[in-house]
Design a protein around this motif. Structure first.
Motif, short mmCIF file in Angstrom:
data_model
loop_
_atom_site.label_atom_id
_atom_site.label_comp_id
_atom_site.label_asym_id
_atom_site.label_seq_id
_atom_site.Cartn_x
_atom_site.Cartn_y
_atom_site.Cartn_z
N TRP A 1 0.91 -1.17 -0.06
CA TRP A 1 -0.06 -0.06 0.05
C TRP A 1 0.88 1.21 -0.06
CZ3 TRP A 1 0.39 -3.42 4.01
CH2 TRP A 1 1.41 -3.04 5.01
N TYR B 1 -4.34 5.41 3.94
CA TYR B 1 -5.25 4.85 4.93
C TYR B 1 -5.19 3.44 5.00
CZ TYR B 1 -9.55 3.50 6.82
OH TYR B 1 -10.52 2.87 7.57
N LEU B 2 -5.02 2.60 6.29
CA LEU B 2 -5.39 1.66 6.15
C LEU B 2 -6.59 0.94 7.15
CD1 LEU B 2 -1.70 0.12 6.83
CD2 LEU B 2 -2.88 -0.06 4.77
N SER B 3 -7.31 0.11 6.70
CA SER B 3 -8.49 -0.07 7.56
C SER B 3 -8.15 -1.07 8.71
CB SER B 3 -9.52 -0.90 6.56
OG SER B 3 -9.16 -2.27 6.30
N ASP B 4 -8.91 -1.25 9.59
CA ASP B 4 -8.84 -1.69 10.74
C ASP B 4 -8.41 -3.28 10.41
OD1 ASP B 4 -8.85 0.28 12.52
OD2 ASP B 4 -11.03 -0.01 13.08
N THR B 5 -9.05 -3.80 9.39
CA THR B 5 -9.14 -5.21 8.81
C THR B 5 -7.64 -5.21 8.44
OG1 THR B 5 -11.33 -5.12 8.29
CG2 THR B 5 -9.99 -6.68 7.43
N VAL B 6 -7.11 -4.50 7.66
CA VAL B 6 -5.76 -4.66 6.91
C VAL B 6 -4.67 -4.70 8.26
CG1 VAL B 6 -4.15 -3.71 5.39
CG2 VAL B 6 -6.56 -3.57 4.74
N ARG B 7 -4.97 -3.80 8.99
CA ARG B 7 -4.00 -3.45 10.20
C ARG B 7 -3.89 -4.78 11.22
NH1 ARG B 7 -5.32 2.30 12.36
NH2 ARG B 7 -6.04 2.85 10.49
#
Length: 128
Positions: free
Chosen positions: A116, A121-127
């Motif tokens: 990325w 921006y990284l969603s909570d799911t990705v993090r």
């Protein structure tokens, strides 16, 4: 590796609509007498299939190439050919009439990386 009703591999037919991959992987040589469906030339998966085939002592017969995964799934479900698709695709799509067989071949390992934009921006799911 996925196949339609025509294939005689020992995994047995699946009854669920979502493809489940059996626990007993097969060597790529188990499919040497079948013709293959692959994605278009240049994709890493195609190289993995051809390298594994050559290392196993056969040249794969590739009858269809496509960039459309749904088209390949349709041909396989109709029993026309045998396809090699990433496990991720099999586990996230619903297709009646298809069974999956995991491959047990060191040449068929396919490493993927999630990338990325730096600072993006990284969603909570990705993090997670």
């Amino acid at each position: 590796m996925i196949s339609g009703p025509r294939t005689t591999a020992s995994a047995g037919p699946l009854t669920a609509s979502v493809v489940r991959i059996p626990a007993t992987p097969q060597p790529v040589t188990a499919f040497a007498n079948l013709s293959f469906l692959l994605f278009e030339t240049g994709l890493p998966l195609n190289r993995a299939v051809t390298v594994a085939s050559h290392h196993s002592g056969f040249v794969p017969e590739i009858t269809v190439r496509s960039v459309q995964a749904e088209f390949l799934f349709g041909l396989i479900a109709a029993g026309l050919e045998t396809g090699f698709l990433p496990r991720m695709m099999l586990e996230t799509r619903r297709h009646d009439g298809i069974r999956a067989i995991a491959l047990d071949d060191p040449d068929m390992l396919w490493h993927m990386t999630l990338a990325w934009r730096h600072g993006g921006y990284l969603s909570d799911t990705v993090r997670a």
